[in-house]
Design an enzyme around this catalytic site. Structure first.
Site, mmCIF file in Angstrom:
data_model
loop_
_atom_site.group_PDB
_atom_site.id
_atom_site.type_symbol
_atom_site.label_atom_id
_atom_site.label_comp_id
_atom_site.label_asym_id
_atom_site.label_seq_id
_atom_site.Cartn_x
_atom_site.Cartn_y
_atom_site.Cartn_z
ATOM 1 N N SER A 125 128.746 12.948 80.804
ATOM 2 C CA SER A 125 128.584 12.198 79.359
ATOM 3 C C SER A 125 129.061 11.742 78.630
ATOM 4 O O SER A 125 130.101 12.280 77.968
ATOM 5 C CB SER A 125 127.529 13.508 79.233
ATOM 6 O OG SER A 125 126.746 12.704 77.757
ATOM 7 N N TYR A 150 125.464 22.329 75.712
ATOM 8 C CA TYR A 150 124.951 21.320 76.360
ATOM 9 C C TYR A 150 126.381 20.367 76.259
ATOM 10 O O TYR A 150 126.752 19.863 77.810
ATOM 11 C CB TYR A 150 123.533 20.234 76.359
ATOM 12 C CG TYR A 150 123.201 18.940 77.085
ATOM 13 C CD1 TYR A 150 123.516 19.161 78.634
ATOM 14 C CD2 TYR A 150 123.653 18.011 76.243
ATOM 15 C CE1 TYR A 150 123.962 18.119 79.138
ATOM 16 C CE2 TYR A 150 123.629 16.552 77.784
ATOM 17 C CZ TYR A 150 124.055 17.240 78.691
ATOM 18 O OH TYR A 150 124.196 15.717 79.490
ATOM 19 N N LYS A 154 129.743 20.162 79.118
ATOM 20 C CA LYS A 154 130.133 18.980 79.750
ATOM 21 C C LYS A 154 131.830 18.113 79.773
ATOM 22 O O LYS A 154 132.390 18.203 80.602
ATOM 23 C CB LYS A 154 129.299 17.098 79.483
ATOM 24 C CG LYS A 154 127.617 17.039 79.844
ATOM 25 C CD LYS A 154 127.806 17.189 81.818
ATOM 26 C CE LYS A 154 126.481 17.374 82.138
ATOM 27 N NZ LYS A 154 126.054 17.059 83.587
HETATM 28 C C1 UD1 Z 1 120.528 12.415 73.841
HETATM 29 C C2 UD1 Z 1 121.472 13.271 73.168
HETATM 30 C C3 UD1 Z 1 122.588 12.968 74.826
HETATM 31 C C4 UD1 Z 1 122.604 13.829 75.483
HETATM 32 C C5 UD1 Z 1 120.795 12.669 76.521
HETATM 33 C C6 UD1 Z 1 120.359 13.441 78.103
HETATM 34 C C7 UD1 Z 1 120.713 13.801 71.495
HETATM 35 C C8 UD1 Z 1 121.730 13.245 69.847
HETATM 36 N N1 UD1 Z 1 121.733 13.489 72.192
HETATM 37 O O1 UD1 Z 1 121.094 11.088 73.748
HETATM 38 O O2 UD1 Z 1 123.435 14.319 74.258
HETATM 39 O O3 UD1 Z 1 123.575 13.267 76.733
HETATM 40 O O4 UD1 Z 1 119.994 13.006 75.540
HETATM 41 O O5 UD1 Z 1 119.059 12.808 77.945
HETATM 42 O O6 UD1 Z 1 119.890 14.846 71.012
HETATM 43 N N2 UD1 Z 1 114.890 7.804 69.798
HETATM 44 C C9 UD1 Z 1 113.560 7.682 68.713
HETATM 45 N N3 UD1 Z 1 112.250 7.882 69.179
HETATM 46 C C10 UD1 Z 1 112.137 9.648 69.824
HETATM 47 C C11 UD1 Z 1 113.140 9.664 70.928
HETATM 48 C C12 UD1 Z 1 114.547 8.832 70.300
HETATM 49 O O7 UD1 Z 1 113.612 7.055 68.195
HETATM 50 O O8 UD1 Z 1 111.114 10.010 69.724
HETATM 51 C C13 UD1 Z 1 115.976 7.425 69.668
HETATM 52 C C14 UD1 Z 1 117.173 8.617 68.842
HETATM 53 O O9 UD1 Z 1 116.832 9.168 67.678
HETATM 54 C C15 UD1 Z 1 118.289 8.009 69.709
HETATM 55 C C16 UD1 Z 1 117.401 6.730 71.138
HETATM 56 O O10 UD1 Z 1 116.688 6.650 70.946
HETATM 57 O O11 UD1 Z 1 118.703 7.005 68.523
HETATM 58 C C17 UD1 Z 1 117.655 7.915 71.629
HETATM 59 O O12 UD1 Z 1 117.467 9.119 72.094
HETATM 60 P P1 UD1 Z 1 117.657 9.797 73.231
HETATM 61 O O13 UD1 Z 1 117.081 8.758 74.189
HETATM 62 O O14 UD1 Z 1 116.942 11.002 73.505
HETATM 63 O O15 UD1 Z 1 119.565 9.647 73.738
HETATM 64 P P2 UD1 Z 1 120.195 9.980 73.253
HETATM 65 O O16 UD1 Z 1 119.995 10.677 71.602
HETATM 66 O O17 UD1 Z 1 121.641 9.035 73.115
#
Ligand code: UD1
Length: 338
Positions: A125, A150, A154
């Site tokens: 990842s 987690y 990885k």
């Molecule tokens: C997250 C994990 C990452 C993991 C991946 C697995 C964290 C910090 N990172 O990635 O280590 O490999 O999931 O699936 O948790 N967002 C919103 N509102 C929401 C949900 C997300 O604004 O309700 C934003 C987040 O702040 C982020 C983006 O959307 O900027 C993507 O979020 P997400 O889908 O959770 O992925 P990651 O954080 O990149």
């Protein structure tokens, strides 16, 4: 036809990879314990491909089950998806994460050595980079201390593979560092099936549009990014699946005791607000969302430099962000009517 064991093959990325393997003339053998997937995925795979894949229920810590699979099928390689992946949960249950994600890797490697199975693709990842100092991220970008158990599984998984290959066990390894997989199969027969409230952005968007969630909260709009929301590299799951096919073909041509790592992303970063607007535009919908506080531990921005995977594997993404949003929504609609 070469047979490939897919651990976690009923899961989100595993199921799409099974389809792409089959399309490429490789036969998937699926192992899954359904801890984060559903039995009906196997029927869907048969509908898409016209082939019912061999299936075994269990986890990769069960050595006898692996032995049984090897007895019944001559395996040319393994793609190891099976793992827990919830960041928050991993901080509550670190031992379960280390046992499931790393214990299974050890059992699998011993099994492969005993049976002379020489090729493995490992799911890693972009989380191993944390918040990179320089963007876009190349494979040479230094890895950072993991933010969660987690993430650490990885990172340690990669380290185990590097050390193992150095011991010359007669194996070839590709580790793929996924950026943010989204979208669903264009047939809308398989896709992501989040358990409970989704933590990831795109399932939360589609569930909000479907009325399952009241509104989406954008986690912060005061970051140092073009519109203040976080930046990620969103990759269509079918493109990601195709990267596994290319990785296997690459491994088949290599000499033994080989290790290589590739980023799998589009090379493009998009903000959370851009993702929301792409979803609204391509599906002709208005999404209920509000700006909320930052999420603890969030990386501000990350996206991939994809030169290596483009040049070495000849892999390029085919789907746009709009395609991702269209396919995610079509998939969500099939869930609604179930
Ligand atoms: C997250 C994990 C990452 C993991 C991946 C697995 C964290 C910090 N990172 O990635 O280590 O490999 O999931 O699936 O948790 N967002 C919103 N509102 C929401 C949900 C997300 O604004 O309700 C934003 C987040 O702040 C982020 C983006 O959307 O900027 C993507 O979020 P997400 O889908 O959770 O992925 P990651 O954080 O990149």
């Amino acid at each position: 036809m070469k047979k490939i064991l897919i651990t976690g093959g009923a899961g989100y990325i595993g199921s799409h990879t099974a389809v792409e393997l089959w399309n490429a003339g490789l036969e998937p053998i699926i192992l899954d314990d359904f801890s984060n997937s559903h039995e009906h995925v196997l029927d869907r795979l048969a509908e898409i491909t016209g082939k019912r894949f061999a299936f075994y229920r269990g986890d990769c810590n069960q050595r006898e089950l692996l032995d049984q699979i090897a007895q019944e099928h001559q395996l040319a390689g393994v793609i190891h998806f099976a793992a827990f992946k919830a960041v928050g949960e991993s901080t509550q249950q670190p031992l379960a994460y280390y046992k499931n994600n790393l214990g299974s890797l050890l059992v699998l490697l011993e099994f492969m050595q005993d049976k002379g199975i020489q090729n493995i693709v490992f799911s890693s990842s972009c989380t191993v980079y944390g918040q990179p100092d320089v963007l876009p991220v190349t494979e040479a970008t230094p890895r950072k201390d993991a933010e969660s158990p987690y993430g650490n599984t990885k990172k340690i998984g990669e380290d185990i593979l590097v050390d193992y290959v150095k011991s010359k066990p007669g194996i070839r390894v590709v580790a793929l560092r996924y950026f943010n997989p989204v979208g669903a199969h264009p047939s809308a027969k398989i896709g992501e099936l989040p358990m409970g409230t989704p933590q990831n952005l795109v399932p939360f968007i589609t569930q909000t549009a479907a009325g399952i969630r009241q509104k989406l909260t954008v986690f912060g709009n005061d970051y140092d990014t073009p519109d203040g929301s976080c930046v990620r590299d969103y990759i269509h799951v079918v493109d990601l699946a195709d990267a596994h096919v290319k990785a296997l073909r690459f491994l088949f041509e290599k000499t033994l005791d080989f290790y290589e790592v590739f980023n799998v992303g589009t090379g493009r970063g998009n903000t959370v607000l851009e993702v929301i607007h792409a979803f609204e535009k391509v599906n002709g919908l208005k999404l209920a969302y509000e700006i909320g506080p930052r999420r603890a531990g969030d990386v501000v921005k990350t996206w991939a430099n994809t030169t290596k995977i483009n040049q070495v594997l000849g892999w390029y993404p085919k789907f746009s962000l709009e395609d991702c949003m269209k396919d995610s929504w079509r998939w969500q609609l099939t869930l609604d009517t179930k």
